[in-house]
Write an enzyme that holds these catalytic residues in place. Structure first.
Site, PDB file in Angstrom:
ATOM      1  CB  ILE A  91     -32.616  13.085  18.798  1.00 35.91           C
ATOM      2  CG1 ILE A  91     -31.136  12.873  18.576  1.00 35.91           C
ATOM      3  CG2 ILE A  91     -33.389  12.553  17.625  1.00 35.91           C
ATOM      4  CD1 ILE A  91     -30.784  11.443  18.287  1.00 35.91           C
ATOM      5  CE  LYS A 122     -27.602  12.675  26.476  1.00 34.54           C
ATOM      6  NZ  LYS A 122     -26.465  13.473  26.850  1.00 34.54           N
ATOM      7  CE1 TYR A 126      -4.104   2.017   0.787  1.00 32.27           C
ATOM      8  CE2 TYR A 126      -2.460   3.409   1.868  1.00 32.27           C
ATOM      9  CZ  TYR A 126      -3.737   3.230   1.343  1.00 32.27           C
ATOM     10  OH  TYR A 126      -4.622   4.275   1.372  1.00 32.27           O
ATOM     11  CB  CYS A 139      -0.850  -1.602  60.843  1.00 33.76           C
ATOM     12  SG  CYS A 139      -1.823  -0.355  59.991  1.00 33.76           S
ATOM     13  CE  LYS A 142     -27.558  11.305  22.106  1.00 28.12           C
ATOM     14  NZ  LYS A 142     -26.319  12.045  22.095  1.00 28.12           N
ATOM     15  CE  LYS A 174     -31.220   7.718  14.227  1.00 23.83           C
ATOM     16  NZ  LYS A 174     -29.987   7.744  13.427  1.00 23.83           N
ATOM     17  CB  CYS A 193       1.294   3.662  58.929  1.00 21.37           C
ATOM     18  SG  CYS A 193      -0.377   2.993  58.881  1.00 21.37           S
TER      19      CYS A 193
END
Ligand code: IVH
Length: 724
Positions: free
Chosen positions: A100, A350, A53, A468, A138, A326, A444
């Site tokens: 829309i 949405k 290409y 701890c 969408k 649609k 810590c």
């Protein structure tokens, strides 16, 4: 000047060699490049090597350099960009670009409301058949109108205010997926004028790679470079680049979804009966149309589509912010018409946004099970990705510095799918306060022990270990989780109470609490205390891999625990194995082996194990793998769908016990796919590749067969759990 005149004057090296008139040669190269460019960019199915290409491309470039008057607007060489504009010119849309109406309701109500509205407008009563719709994605990019005259792309314009937009043709030409010339299709008339509308966007992988390159430039000190906040911003920036050479370096994509100006049918324009037919025609002319576009019927069809896409959303290679419905029949579309700036035949439904703005209230440092310190931004609550988010990870010191997040900042938070919410970036121009840059603490925040960042590591770690309390809490939660010994109902709050009250200092303490001890914690109801006692009791009967995983040894995940259990068969053998022996186990390298040795060399860890056993924790033990048959070793299974009686974990355990591997995706190397109810694409893939498919009964039979044979061959009886 006529082109014929030119022929005589040409001193063309290439055409001389090939004795082909230069114009014909250019024409041929362009056609080859168009065809193979379409295969490469749009269909993703190249038929020739890239180098071939490139060779044609360079030949064409050379010819065009020698004969600039023969350059055409649709020449593939025009994709590379280069021209620099002062400003874009304004373009008036001959057919306005509408927006829309948007519904953000739940899955069903948006679709139902739309369908009901359409039926009402069309005067259909309940007995009329369901309406045919096209459901589309969408796309979260920017709308573009592409104008073709006599089949050649002459103009690309942004939506602007819908009446007029900006002429961004030079930038749009750089998008490989957009045909510079429409492909001729037999039985499909080429309209003299055709405006195809669709969305220009950037794929997520292209976006990540672009930001990576941007960061490299910034690190190299190149001025004026920045990273992009999200694919949509990056796409918008590229489209509105005045320097088309820069636009050409921004990888953009396109999907077609609508029609603008078009030559009337009487004039040789296209005749489509439906929106779907139109999209098929777009495809044949060379445009990409999203594979997810579907014809569906009635509100039920729309609801099913919405549900399906909401689930698939995070697996798509690009961002979407919803779906679009649609009406399919174009005659019905015409009948429905428009209200102000919106068609009555379409609606956007949405999804919850995955990115939102919020402010940083504080930056905390959290301590994980292995002592890892993670900076976490505490946020003003914000609804994002379907949940309310109040914390977002800043990952580690370097990330926090790079993003430069400070208290009081306005930030973009992102939550996609089940991923932990993260701060994407700060809006610096909104910074008002005088907050200092974040620095990682060197001790810590929970227990005060030193926090250190080892050479080559990204994380600071608390050196306090089980001293701890944060690490202790995490260690308990890890041990109690479903994938470890599973203490049902033991949540964070209760663990906080156990540790903070001082009654639980080690894992065995939890088993010694009993009803009285639990009931004293906080204000726990008797019933809840009883439930926890029962859950603790139930957790005592476990398996070796679950127990080993539950110990929370650094670098020992579920899979490694399983391999260790299978290889050694018993906990004592694992605890006593020298590093060389550990290294023989699948998945165990020097780091894991060292971590195991270090863990079991500590007297207090061995003491915890001994006490847990004394509390009654037990599991079946077996022989070391060398002495146990692994009849399914080397075979890979994929589980999909719901099996009638076995859970997925149970099926996996049974298979792994016989040495099989259980993988997540189907390939040619898969030995069997085990499919239950509602098996999806994995089953399709298995059929496509000819991989044998078993149902649960088939699986049980296969397991019974292999365990029988193995037992006969080796004289060892293998109970299903004995070596797990
Ligand atoms: S159709 C007349 N279909 O959403 C209908 N729009 O307000 C015209 N969008 O700006 C739009 N995906 O950029 C349509 N499949 C899709 C879409 C889509 C994204 C965008 C478009 C437009 C906005 C609608």
């Amino acid at each position: 000047m006529s082109t014929m005149d030119l022929f005589g004057e040409l001193p063309e090296p290439v055409s001389a060699l090939q004795a082909e008139p230069v114009q014909a040669q250019m024409q041929r190269l362009r056609e080859q490049l168009h065809h193979h460019g379409h295969l490469y960019y749009t269909l993703d199915a190249p038929e020739i090597p890239d180098a071939e290409y490139d060779r044609w491309f360079k030949q064409l470039q050379a010819l065009e350099a020698a004969h600039p008057e023969l350059i055409t607007a649709d020449s593939p060489t025009q994709r590379v960009g280069g021209s620099v504009l002062d400003a874009f010119t304004s373009v008036r849309h001959r057919v306005p670009m509408l927006s829309i109406r948007t519904e953000t309701d739940t899955e069903s109500s948006g679709a139902q409301a739309f369908d009901a509205r359409v039926r009402r407008e069309l005067g259909l009563d309940d007995s009329a058949p369901a309406i045919d719709y096209v459901a589309e994605l969408k796309f979260d990019g920017l709308a573009m109108s592409l104008r073709y005259e006599q089949g050649v792309l002459v103009q690309a314009a942004t939506r602007g205010d819908g009446e007029s937009g900006e002429d961004v043709t030079t930038n749009i030409r750089t998008i490989g997926q957009i045909p510079l010339r429409l492909q001729a299709a037999p039985d499909l008339a080429l309209p003299n004028v055709l405006e195809v509308r669709g969305e220009v966007f950037m794929r997520r992988d292209d976006f990540d790679a672009l930001n990576e390159r941007q960061r490299a430039k910034m690190d190299a000190g190149v001025k004026g470079e920045k990273t992009f906040v999200n694919p949509r911003n990056a796409a918008a920036g590229a489209v509105r680049q005045l320097d088309s050479g820069i636009a050409a370096q921004r990888p953009l994509s396109f999907f077609a979804y609508g029609l603008g100006d078009v030559t009337p049918v009487s004039d040789g324009g296209p005749q489509f009966a439906t929106h779907y037919d139109m999209l098929q025609a777009f495809k044949r002319w060379g445009f990409p149309v999203a594979d997810q576009t579907q014809c569906v019927q009635g509100a039920q069809g729309l609801i099913a589509y919405h549900r399906h896409i909401a689930q698939a959303r995070d697996q798509l290679p690009f961002d979407i912010d919803g779906v679009v419905y649609k009406v399919n029949d174009l005659a019905l579309q015409a009948q429905l018409g428009f209200v102000t700036r919106e068609p009555r035949w379409a609606v956007a439904h949405k999804f919850p946004a995955q990115e939102e703005l919020t402010t940083v209230l504080a930056i905390d440092v959290q301590v994980g099970r292995t002592g890892k310190l993670t900076p976490v931004a505490k946020l003003a609550p914000v609804f994002v990705g379907g949940v309310t988010v109040t914390n977002a990870t800043l990952h580690n010191e370097d990330e926090a510095r790079r993003k430069d997040v400070r208290v009081g900042d306005t930030v973009i938070v992102r939550r996609a799918g089940d991923v932990i919410p993260e701060v994407v970036s700060v809006l610096f121009d909104k910074r008002v306060g005088e907050a200092l840059a974040f620095t990682m603490p060197h001790s810590c925040p929970v227990c005060g022990s030193d926090a250190v960042r080892e050479e080559g590591e990204a994380d600071y770690r608390c050196t306090g270990g089980l001293f701890c309390s944060a690490q202790r809490k995490q260690a308990i939660l890890h041990f109690a989780q479903r994938r470890a010994v599973e203490v049902e109902g033991l949540g964070e709050k209760l663990v906080d109470q156990m540790v903070d009250s001082g009654v639980v200092k080690t894992l065995p303490d939890m088993y010694r609490l009993g009803f009285a001890g639990l009931a004293q914690l906080g204000r726990m109801a008797d019933k809840s205390a009883q439930n926890i006692v029962a859950a603790l009791e139930a957790s005592k009967s476990t398996t070796l891999p679950r127990f080993v995983f539950g110990l929370g040894i650094r670098h020992v995940g579920e899979a490694t625990a399983k391999e260790l259990a299978r290889y050694f068969g018993s906990l004592d053998r694992i605890m006593d194995a020298p590093e060389e022996a550990l290294l023989q186990v699948n998945d165990v390298g020097p780091v894991v082996a060292l971590s195991l040795r270090t863990f079991f060399d500590q007297a207090h860890n061995r003491e915890v194990v001994a006490q847990l056993r004394a509390c009654g924790l037990h599991w079946p033990e077996g022989e070391p793998a060398a002495q146990v048959a692994q009849p399914l070793a080397g075979q890979t299974f994929v589980l999909t769908g719901t099996l009638p009686t076995l859970s997925r974990d149970q099926a996996k355990d049974l298979l792994e016990a016989q040495g099989a591997k259980v993988a997540g995706s189907v390939s040619k190397k898969t030995s069997y796919v085990v499919a239950g109810a509602e098996a999806g694409s994995k089953l399709d893939k298995a059929r496509e590749l000819g991989v044998p498919v078993l149902d649960e009964e088939g699986l049980q039979k296969l397991l019974a067969d292999v365990t029988d044979t193995a037992a006969t061959n080796q004289g060892v009886h293998i109970a299903p759990e004995s070596n797990t």
